[in-house]
Enzyme design. Structure first.
Site, PDB file in Angstrom:
ATOM      1  N   LYS A  86      25.859   1.481 -35.650  1.00  8.58           N
ATOM      2  CA  LYS A  86      25.554   0.059 -35.849  1.00  8.58           C
ATOM      3  C   LYS A  86      26.807  -0.635 -36.378  1.00  8.58           C
ATOM      4  CE  LYS A  86      23.672  -3.938 -36.812  1.00  8.58           C
ATOM      5  NZ  LYS A  86      23.353  -4.905 -35.721  1.00  8.58           N
TER       6      LYS A  86
ATOM      7  N   MET B  76      19.241 -10.377 -35.442  1.00 12.43           N
ATOM      8  CA  MET B  76      19.162  -9.437 -36.557  1.00 12.43           C
ATOM      9  C   MET B  76      19.968  -9.914 -37.765  1.00 12.43           C
ATOM     10  SD  MET B  76      17.260  -7.130 -35.216  1.00 12.43           S
ATOM     11  CE  MET B  76      17.415  -5.636 -36.179  1.00 12.43           C
TER      12      MET B  76
ATOM     13  N   CYS C 117      29.309 -10.878 -32.289  1.00 11.31           N
ATOM     14  CA  CYS C 117      27.976 -10.990 -32.864  1.00 11.31           C
ATOM     15  C   CYS C 117      27.550 -12.455 -32.816  1.00 11.31           C
ATOM     16  CB  CYS C 117      27.935 -10.497 -34.308  1.00 11.31           C
ATOM     17  SG  CYS C 117      26.278 -10.666 -35.015  1.00 11.31           S
TER      18      CYS C 117
ATOM     19  N   GLY D 143      21.523  -4.805 -19.147  1.00  5.64           N
ATOM     20  CA  GLY D 143      20.607  -4.756 -18.004  1.00  5.64           C
ATOM     21  C   GLY D 143      20.475  -3.401 -17.363  1.00  5.64           C
TER      22      GLY D 143
ATOM     23  N   GLY E  97      20.722  -0.671 -24.426  1.00  2.00           N
ATOM     24  CA  GLY E  97      20.200  -1.244 -25.668  1.00  2.00           C
ATOM     25  C   GLY E  97      18.704  -1.484 -25.578  1.00  2.00           C
ATOM     26  N   THR E  98      18.330  -2.589 -24.933  1.00  2.00           N
ATOM     27  CA  THR E  98      16.925  -2.979 -24.839  1.00  2.00           C
ATOM     28  C   THR E  98      16.028  -1.859 -24.298  1.00  2.00           C
ATOM     29  OG1 THR E  98      17.567  -5.301 -24.534  1.00  2.00           O
ATOM     30  CG2 THR E  98      15.345  -4.663 -23.816  1.00  2.00           C
TER      31      THR E  98
HETATM   32  O1  LIG Z   1      22.279  -9.733 -34.949  1.00  2.00           O
HETATM   33  C1  LIG Z   1      22.965  -8.678 -34.855  1.00  2.00           C
HETATM   34  O2  LIG Z   1      23.100  -7.841 -35.784  1.00  2.00           O
HETATM   35  C2  LIG Z   1      23.638  -8.494 -33.539  1.00  2.00           C
HETATM   36  N1  LIG Z   1      22.888  -8.771 -32.433  1.00  2.00           N
HETATM   37  C3  LIG Z   1      23.425  -8.710 -31.169  1.00  2.00           C
HETATM   38  O3  LIG Z   1      22.735  -8.952 -30.155  1.00  2.00           O
HETATM   39  N2  LIG Z   1      24.729  -8.371 -31.020  1.00  2.00           N
HETATM   40  C4  LIG Z   1      25.523  -8.077 -32.083  1.00  2.00           C
HETATM   41  O4  LIG Z   1      26.723  -7.756 -31.886  1.00  2.00           O
HETATM   42  C5  LIG Z   1      24.955  -8.137 -33.394  1.00  2.00           C
HETATM   43  I1  LIG Z   1      26.142  -7.628 -35.018  1.00  2.00           I
END
Ligand SMILES: O=C(O)c1[nH]c(=O)[nH]c(=O)c1I
Length: 313
Positions: A44, A70, A131, A251, A272-273
């Site tokens: 992370k 997030m 991010c 995707g 990811g998803t």
């Molecule tokens: O909200 C987040 O922690 C986050 N969420 C994302 O979709 N990409 C990112 O690089 C990060 I650092």
């Protein structure tokens, strides 16, 4: 056929990894990833200090993907650096990637990288310049001058291998500009793409947004983003020095999606998803599906079609 993938001088059993942010917050999650069918893994994105992140609900799976804000929750750079140093010692033959971000902005990127430079970690770092969910902080990689200045400052002292995580770009001139900035540096890879920032998903049952932070605005992942992800992988591959490899993210739900990212020139592939939705079994399924595609096309290895997307000229 084999799914062996070479990336920065190492040969992995397959090109699949998690995307940073998914299934990689704790050492338990990271060890489970390492023991899964994934070829490698990434941690992370870490900030100097541990962070709670944004209020929940802040991640929601939706029909064609996901939306998240997030807000960079993580256990802090020291936690992941400690894990990385131990892991490289206990499993020297299984390299992985450590993701680094910044909450404060420009200066924290530099201090975080300086800490890693001075540490015993010698593996790959993914510098997250994309991010989209830190309120009040613009994405670094959408500011070409700041990105140039930041990489210049880091390369003045950083001697270990690293790459950058990029947001999606949507204009040919922006592909040209970011590639011109990145080609100045001895980067080992770029990872295209991060989520498509600041999308909006509406719950049809309640006529409300589905995540709490930022009035419901959040990064979009999943099926929605594949065309944009493929375009960014292809455009950056076409523009960057061949020494800069591409990680394809965005995707990837099926072996066919993975195959298309490889056709565009990706060396490694991040999920990811779909990992969030399906769990670690997604890697067993994706490797099986991708292998079946190589068999059906008579390819013995990824090298035979990597980057060989056809055009209609
Ligand atoms: O909200 C987040 O922690 C986050 N969420 C994302 O979709 N990409 C990112 O690089 C990060 I650092």
């Amino acid at each position: 056929p084999t799914l062996q993938a070479t990336f920065y001088g190492h040969t992995y059993d397959n090109p699949f990894m998690n995307a940073s942010g998914v299934h990689c917050m704790t050492t338990a999650e990271l060890d489970a990833l390492a023991d899964s069918a994934a070829g490698s893994f990434v941690t992370k994105s870490a900030t100097a200090e541990a962070r709670e992140g944004n209020p929940e609900p802040r991640y929601v799976n939706v029909d064609l993907g996901s939306i998240n804000s997030m807000g960079l929750p993580n256990l802090g750079l020291d936690y992941y650096l400690d894990y990385a140093i131990k892991r490289q010692a206990s499993h020297p033959d299984q390299p992985f990637v450590m993701s680094v971000a910044s909450y404060q902005g420009f200066d924290e990127y530099v201090t975080n990288m300086r800490k890693i430079q001075e540490s015993d970690y010698t593996g790959l770092v993914e510098l997250n310049l994309s991010c989209p969910n830190v309120p009040g902080k613009p994405q670094m990689a959408y500011d070409f001058e700041d990105t140039d200045r930041l990489l210049t400052e880091i390369f003045a002292f950083y001697t270990k291998p690293f790459g950058v995580k990029l947001p999606p770009y949507f204009d040919i001139m922006h592909f040209d500009k970011i590639a011109a900035v990145l080609n100045q540096f001895d980067l080992k890879f770029v990872n295209c793409i991060n989520s498509i920032g600041n999308g909006l998903y509406i719950d049809k049952a309640t006529d409300t947004v589905v995540i709490k932070p930022k009035g419901g605005f959040g990064g979009i992942g999943g099926e929605y983003v594949k065309p944009t992800a493929l375009a960014n992988v292809r455009a950056l591959k076409q523009r960057l020095n061949p020494s800069i490899e591409i990680i394809g993210t965005g995707g990837i739900l099926t072996g066919r999606d993975a195959y298309e990212h490889l056709l565009c020139g990706a060396s490694m592939l991040q999920v990811g998803t779909q990992l969030e939705k399906e769990g670690l079994g997604v890697f067993d399924r994706l490797t099986k599906e991708l292998l079946a595609i190589l068999e059906s096309k008579g390819y013995a290895s990824i090298a035979e079609f990597k980057g060989k997307l056809g055009t209609l000229d």
